[in-house]
Design a protein around this motif. Sequence first.
Motif, short mmCIF file in Angstrom:
data_model
loop_
_atom_site.label_atom_id
_atom_site.label_comp_id
_atom_site.label_asym_id
_atom_site.label_seq_id
_atom_site.Cartn_x
_atom_site.Cartn_y
_atom_site.Cartn_z
N MET A 23 0.84 -1.20 0.00
CA MET A 23 0.00 0.00 0.00
C MET A 23 0.88 1.25 0.00
N PRO A 24 0.37 2.37 -0.55
CA PRO A 24 1.18 3.60 -0.55
C PRO A 24 1.42 4.09 0.88
N ARG A 25 2.57 4.74 1.08
CA ARG A 25 2.89 5.29 2.40
C ARG A 25 2.82 6.81 2.34
N PHE A 26 2.37 7.38 3.47
CA PHE A 26 2.22 8.84 3.52
C PHE A 26 2.95 9.42 4.71
N CYS B 267 -2.41 14.18 -0.61
CA CYS B 267 -2.18 13.00 -1.46
C CYS B 267 -2.94 11.78 -0.91
N GLU B 268 -2.94 11.66 0.40
CA GLU B 268 -3.58 10.51 1.03
C GLU B 268 -5.07 10.49 0.73
N GLU B 269 -5.70 11.65 0.86
CA GLU B 269 -7.13 11.74 0.54
C GLU B 269 -7.36 11.46 -0.94
N CYS B 270 -6.48 12.03 -1.74
CA CYS B 270 -6.61 11.87 -3.19
C CYS B 270 -6.56 10.38 -3.57
N ILE B 271 -5.57 9.68 -3.05
CA ILE B 271 -5.42 8.26 -3.42
C ILE B 271 -6.54 7.41 -2.81
N HIS B 272 -6.99 7.82 -1.64
CA HIS B 272 -8.11 7.12 -1.01
C HIS B 272 -9.37 7.18 -1.89
N MET C 196 -3.07 10.31 12.79
CA MET C 196 -2.80 10.59 11.39
C MET C 196 -3.51 11.88 10.99
N LYS C 197 -2.78 12.82 10.46
CA LYS C 197 -3.42 14.02 9.95
C LYS C 197 -3.89 13.71 8.54
N PHE C 198 -5.08 14.17 8.26
CA PHE C 198 -5.63 13.78 6.97
C PHE C 198 -5.73 14.97 6.02
N ARG C 199 -5.81 16.17 6.58
CA ARG C 199 -6.02 17.32 5.71
C ARG C 199 -4.79 18.22 5.72
N LYS D 159 -12.54 19.14 -6.46
CA LYS D 159 -11.46 19.30 -5.47
C LYS D 159 -10.29 18.36 -5.76
N LEU D 160 -10.65 17.17 -6.18
CA LEU D 160 -9.59 16.21 -6.48
C LEU D 160 -8.79 16.66 -7.72
N ASP D 161 -9.52 17.19 -8.70
CA ASP D 161 -8.83 17.72 -9.89
C ASP D 161 -7.87 18.84 -9.51
N GLU D 162 -8.31 19.65 -8.56
CA GLU D 162 -7.45 20.75 -8.10
C GLU D 162 -6.15 20.19 -7.53
N HIS D 163 -6.30 19.17 -6.71
CA HIS D 163 -5.09 18.56 -6.13
C HIS D 163 -4.20 17.98 -7.23
#
Lengths: 198, 105
Positions: free
Chosen positions: A103-106, B13-18, B1-4, B35-39
């Motif tokens: 899985m990707p790592r962040f 990136c994490e949100e994007c790939i999720h 884990m910070k998500f934003r 929003k994803l396109d923006e990223h």
Amino acid sequence: MKAKPLEQGDLIEGLKSRDTKVIDSFVDQFSRPLFGVILNYTKNPSDAEEILQDTLLRVIRKIDTFRQQSDIWPWMKRIAVNNSIMWLRKHRRYTEIQLDDWMPRFREDGELAYPIFGWSGDPEEVYLNRELSSQLYEAIQSLPFQYRAPLVLRDIDGYPIRQIASLLGLKEATTKTRIHRARLFLREKLARYHSGRT
Amino acid sequence: MKFRNRHSDLFTCEECIHLLLDYADGTMAPEVRRKLDEHLSACPPCQHYLRSYTSCTEMARQLRDQEAQVPAELQDRLKSFLREQVNLPWPKTPRRRRAKWSRRS
């Protein structure tokens, strides 16, 4: 000697009456495409052959339930898919890999923790694509069953999420998560393969 | 884990790939997609990631309806098996013999 391919109407009538010549022709015509469908669910030869045998028998026995107005292939294929899923669920006996390592790592701030090696299939690169396709097949087959089944149903056989969830007895959200994780695994497998050869 | 990403409202990136499954399958709400396109427009690693992710699904689709080789011996055994079995009552069919067929060529 191989029997001549039959028209759909003749095939259906022949299977209904258990005509042995038609049964031979049915095997000649449909064993290869059905085997192709089944081998996407398992590459184990004895499993695949047993599933094929069972699928052909089921098709003949269920032929009375087939609606003649439609094309028979999707109906047969559905039987092969259902049969593969049922059979493999009952006979799981594979050494299964852990997906977490792939899985990707962040980083803590949510950014990717390492440079991404990107690649995408180039239609011009026939040889490379064939190699990647073979790697992809092997990678799919190395997936644990609970990931492989939804992935194959979605990405190879094109079933909608809702139908996959119902077929596998899962919630839709779980089904999507599994397909997504399976895709991440495949992406990483192919990325590592691709980076290793360039 | 910070998500934003604390510096902006853009996805990380994490949100994007999720969210890539819905993005790649075209089942994403337009606002989320925007929003994803923006990223993506500002993040080359995620662009690479998305390309290879969708490339996998496209390659997988090519495995659909591919025929597999079935050796003549296997076809013959299938024919004999079906001839034997089709007229037996169902589901009282005797347990199938485990075939000792060789692997497809």
